[in-house]
Design a protein around this motif. Structure first.
Motif, short mmCIF file in Angstrom:
data_model
loop_
_atom_site.label_atom_id
_atom_site.label_comp_id
_atom_site.label_asym_id
_atom_site.label_seq_id
_atom_site.Cartn_x
_atom_site.Cartn_y
_atom_site.Cartn_z
N LEU A 157 70.49 -12.76 27.27
CA LEU A 157 70.87 -12.08 28.51
C LEU A 157 72.35 -11.72 28.51
O LEU A 157 72.74 -10.63 28.93
CB LEU A 157 70.53 -12.96 29.72
N LEU A 158 73.18 -12.64 28.03
CA LEU A 158 74.61 -12.36 27.98
C LEU A 158 74.90 -11.16 27.08
O LEU A 158 75.70 -10.28 27.43
CB LEU A 158 75.37 -13.58 27.45
N GLY A 159 74.26 -11.12 25.92
CA GLY A 159 74.48 -9.99 25.02
C GLY A 159 74.06 -8.67 25.64
O GLY A 159 74.79 -7.67 25.57
N GLN A 160 72.88 -8.67 26.27
CA GLN A 160 72.40 -7.42 26.86
C GLN A 160 73.21 -7.04 28.10
O GLN A 160 73.33 -5.85 28.43
CB GLN A 160 70.91 -7.52 27.24
N ALA A 161 73.80 -8.02 28.76
CA ALA A 161 74.65 -7.71 29.92
C ALA A 161 75.85 -6.86 29.52
O ALA A 161 76.38 -6.11 30.35
CB ALA A 161 75.12 -9.01 30.57
N THR A 162 76.26 -6.95 28.26
CA THR A 162 77.42 -6.16 27.84
C THR A 162 77.11 -4.66 27.83
O THR A 162 78.05 -3.85 27.85
CB THR A 162 77.93 -6.59 26.45
N VAL A 163 75.83 -4.29 27.83
CA VAL A 163 75.49 -2.87 27.98
C VAL A 163 75.99 -2.36 29.33
O VAL A 163 76.62 -1.30 29.43
CB VAL A 163 73.97 -2.63 27.85
N ALA A 164 75.71 -3.12 30.37
CA ALA A 164 76.14 -2.72 31.72
C ALA A 164 77.66 -2.78 31.85
O ALA A 164 78.28 -1.90 32.47
CB ALA A 164 75.48 -3.61 32.76
N HIS A 165 78.26 -3.81 31.32
CA HIS A 165 79.72 -3.95 31.33
C HIS A 165 80.37 -2.71 30.72
O HIS A 165 81.32 -2.14 31.27
CB HIS A 165 80.10 -5.21 30.55
N GLU A 166 79.84 -2.27 29.61
CA GLU A 166 80.36 -1.10 28.91
C GLU A 166 80.05 0.19 29.67
O GLU A 166 80.92 1.06 29.83
CB GLU A 166 79.74 -1.07 27.52
#
Length: 321
Positions: A157-166
């Motif tokens: 989840l943390l890794g995929q959250a970086t999509v939104a962060h970016e």
């Protein structure tokens, strides 16, 4: 009932983005007049995450595991419809670790070739994702390999959250973001970052309504797992870790027909020369089918999340295909 996970704080997502920065691509964004797709007065903002290493967003989650957890001598093991397996195999190859990938028979030839090409041991088990998952859990217990779950682990989840962060840094102030959903790792991570600041719309194939059925029931339940996107958007049930996030922050979950997904693939190719797999086109299908309707003046984010498909084949120098 399993305990609810802590809400993934923005600070951890930022830390994960910094951790991943040397290992993943900052995928581009392109802004398009919706009239090109028959959506007059709407601006479409595509996040081209299919340009990520190994062809999908899954690489972010895979690297997060390998960079933040100890990896035993037996390496890592993952179960996947294809994309997560390719991502885990790629990340393990780059990290110099062993990887064993379990996939069901519905996995596409393109994804199987990728997994083998990255040097992982590939095992084809059963007909659906959950068959592969059961086999991978048994392998992990016997071998000591570290399990990398496709959607239901905090690191994923943390890794995929970086999509939104970016995406938010590239395209702030969107009126909505449409995201294809299978097990929910991607949209779960994205909800943890946006936390309601931007409405998120979950898009699922009608043949695999995993999240929609869970939201209706109030908890994850078994759902049908078929359709054109079965190799990427058809686990038996949505992840338990992401579900409280979905309940809190997903504005709406909509269903799209297989025909609409195929039409979205063709439309993206015709208008943008973009090739995405069925799961990668699901979010766009919601707009074209009218499952979710944008209003004039809106800027709508659309996540194009995977491109591991044989939809386009090029001739070899001898003229063979």
């Amino acid at each position: 009932m399993s305990p609810q996970p802590p809400l993934l704080p923005a600070s951890r997502i930022r830390e994960t983005a910094r951790l991943l920065q040397p290992h993943v691509r900052r995928t581009p964004v392109v802004e398009i007049d919706g009239a090109d797709f028959g959506l007059d007065g709407v601006t479409l903002v595509f996040k081209l995450e299919f340009l990520q290493h190994a062809g999908s967003f899954k690489t972010r989650g895979a690297f997060t595991h390998l960079l933040s957890r100890p990896v035993p001598e037996a390496g890592v093991v993952a179960a996947s419809g294809g994309n997560h397996g390719a991502a885990t195999a790629y990340a393990a190859m780059k990290a110099g670790k062993r990887a064993t990938i379990f996939v069901p028979s519905v996995a596409s030839p393109a994804k199987l070739a990728q997994i083998r090409g990255y040097g992982a041991e590939l095992r084809i088990v059963g007909n659906r994702y959950d068959d592969a998952l059961a086999a991978s859990l048994e392998f992990a217990a016997q071998s000591g390999a570290a399990q990398i779950h496709a959607f239901d682990q905090v690191e994923t989840l943390l890794g995929q959250a970086t999509v939104a962060h970016e995406f938010e840094s590239q395209a702030p102030g969107l009126d909505a973001v449409l995201v294809g959903v299978g097990g929910g790792g991607l949209i779960g991570g994205m909800t943890a970052w946006y936390q309601g600041r931007t409405p998120l719309v979950a898009v699922e194939p009608r043949a695999a309504p995993t999240l929609s059925m869970a939201l209706e029931a109030g908890h994850p339940v078994d759902a049908p797992a078929g359709g054109i996107a079965a190799d990427s958007l058809a686990p038996r049930r949505v992840g338990a870790l992401m579900f409280p996030l979905a309940q809190a922050f997903i504005q709406q979950a909509v269903l799209v027909d297989d025909e609409a997904i195929a039409a979205a693939q063709k439309s993206l190719w015709t208008n943008l020369r973009i090739v995405v797999e069925p799961g990668g086109a699901a979010a766009m299908a919601a707009l074209l089918q009218g499952a979710w309707k944008a209003t004039k003046g809106q800027r709508v984010g659309v996540l194009l999340c995977g491109a591991n498909t044989t939809a386009v084949e090029f001739a070899d120098p001898a003229g063979q295909r």
